[in-house]
Enzyme design. Structure first.
Site, PDB file in Angstrom:
ATOM      1  N   CYS A 142       0.844  -1.201   0.000  1.00  0.00           N
ATOM      2  CA  CYS A 142       0.000   0.000   0.000  1.00  0.00           C
ATOM      3  C   CYS A 142       0.881   1.253   0.000  1.00  0.00           C
ATOM      4  O   CYS A 142       1.597   1.513  -0.962  1.00  0.00           O
ATOM      5  CB  CYS A 142      -0.958  -0.047   1.181  1.00  0.00           C
ATOM      6  SG  CYS A 142      -2.136   1.323   1.244  1.00  0.00           S
ATOM      7  N   ASP A 188     -10.308  -3.472  -5.808  1.00  0.00           N
ATOM      8  CA  ASP A 188      -9.367  -2.498  -5.255  1.00  0.00           C
ATOM      9  C   ASP A 188      -9.626  -1.125  -5.862  1.00  0.00           C
ATOM     10  O   ASP A 188      -9.262  -0.866  -7.015  1.00  0.00           O
ATOM     11  CB  ASP A 188      -7.934  -2.944  -5.548  1.00  0.00           C
ATOM     12  CG  ASP A 188      -6.897  -2.165  -4.755  1.00  0.00           C
ATOM     13  OD1 ASP A 188      -7.228  -1.067  -4.272  1.00  0.00           O
ATOM     14  OD2 ASP A 188      -5.758  -2.653  -4.621  1.00  0.00           O
ATOM     15  N   HIS A 220      -8.262  -4.755  -1.496  1.00  0.00           N
ATOM     16  CA  HIS A 220      -7.068  -4.003  -1.119  1.00  0.00           C
ATOM     17  C   HIS A 220      -6.655  -4.337   0.323  1.00  0.00           C
ATOM     18  O   HIS A 220      -7.484  -4.369   1.229  1.00  0.00           O
ATOM     19  CB  HIS A 220      -7.351  -2.507  -1.222  1.00  0.00           C
ATOM     20  CG  HIS A 220      -6.150  -1.650  -1.010  1.00  0.00           C
ATOM     21  ND1 HIS A 220      -5.299  -1.289  -2.026  1.00  0.00           N
ATOM     22  CD2 HIS A 220      -5.660  -1.084   0.124  1.00  0.00           C
ATOM     23  CE1 HIS A 220      -4.333  -0.542  -1.525  1.00  0.00           C
ATOM     24  NE2 HIS A 220      -4.519  -0.398  -0.234  1.00  0.00           N
TER      25      HIS A 220
END
Length: 253
Positions: A142, A188, A220
């Site tokens: 991320c 996502d 995600h």
């Protein structure tokens, strides 16, 4: 941008159970989780750049331990000057834009490249001076993925792996010089299909080795914060970790 800015999916998830084996060190002003190989180093150092939950999340430390169990010396720096986002924080009382600007932390330090790049550089310096690795790989999840890409652009990392990347700019991806593997989630909003395809085009044009694996039935954050009681999520998380190992075996050894 080739991946969108962080959102609520970047701090939601399940805390995993387990006892990490590494230790928290402070080097200069940088706190970091450090874990050495269980038995027999492969001579490769690994900089582990976290999501916005930070280096003290058990999930991240357990993943770092897994890399160490495969011969890597791992350094997981605090990218946020002691100001990570709490896991599953209440969005009604927390603002991600204000957090990024440094308005919520005690030190009022923004979480921008101008502040994060020196932390990455300091962690790399510690790794090299302490362990003298033959090569250095980097993984980023991320938020941390942006700084793996930046490091591959500046040449400080020999190879990289990212999972569900966030906030990577087109210019950063175009500058990449080293091999990169990407683990992507089917669902996502931060790294949707159209942006994933942009990565493919840019990496192809850059002419560097790359691989993109897409995992179905996950969203995600799955590579760090998935629900391990869900068979599909557990499989995807473990397969994404194996992708990193296989990628580094191919490009680092």
């Amino acid at each position: 941008m080739t991946s969108n800015t962080i959102g609520s999916c970047c701090f939601q998830g399940v805390k995993h159970e387990g006892q990490p084996h590494g230790q928290i060190n402070t080097v200069g002003e940088i706190e970091m989780y450090v874990v050495e190989p269980d038995s027999g180093s492969n001579g490769i150092g690994l900089i582990f750049l976290t999501d916005i939950i930070g280096h003290k999340l058990t999930n991240a430390q357990l993943i770092a331990d897994q890399f160490a169990a495969n011969g890597y010396t791992v350094v997981v720096p605090d990218l946020f000057h002691g100001d990570p986002v709490p896991l599953n924080v209440d969005m009604a009382t927390f603002s991600l834009p204000e957090w990024l600007q440094g308005k919520l932390g005690a030190k009022k330090i923004p979480h921008t490249p101008e502040m994060v790049d020196p932390i990455v550089a300091g962690s790399l310096r510690f790794l090299k001076e302490t362990y003298n690795p033959k090569k250095v790989a980097a993984v980023g999840y991320c938020f941390g993925a942006k700084y793996v890409v930046r490091g591959l652009g500046s040449g400080i990392f020999d190879a990289g792996y990212v999972a569900h990347p966030a906030m990577v700019s087109t210019e950063e991806l175009e500058a990449i010089k080293g091999p990169l593997a990407i683990a992507a989630a089917e669902v996502d909003d931060i790294f949707p299909a159209n942006l994933r395809h942009d990565w493919e085009a840019l990496l192809l044009e850059a002419g560097i080795p790359y691989q993109i694996n897409l995992y179905s039935g996950v969203s995600h954050g799955f590579a760090v914060r998935c629900d391990l009681s869900d068979k599909r999520q557990k499989y995807a998380k473990e397969a994404a970790f194996l992708l990193a190992l296989e990628w580094f075996d191919e490009h680092m050894k």
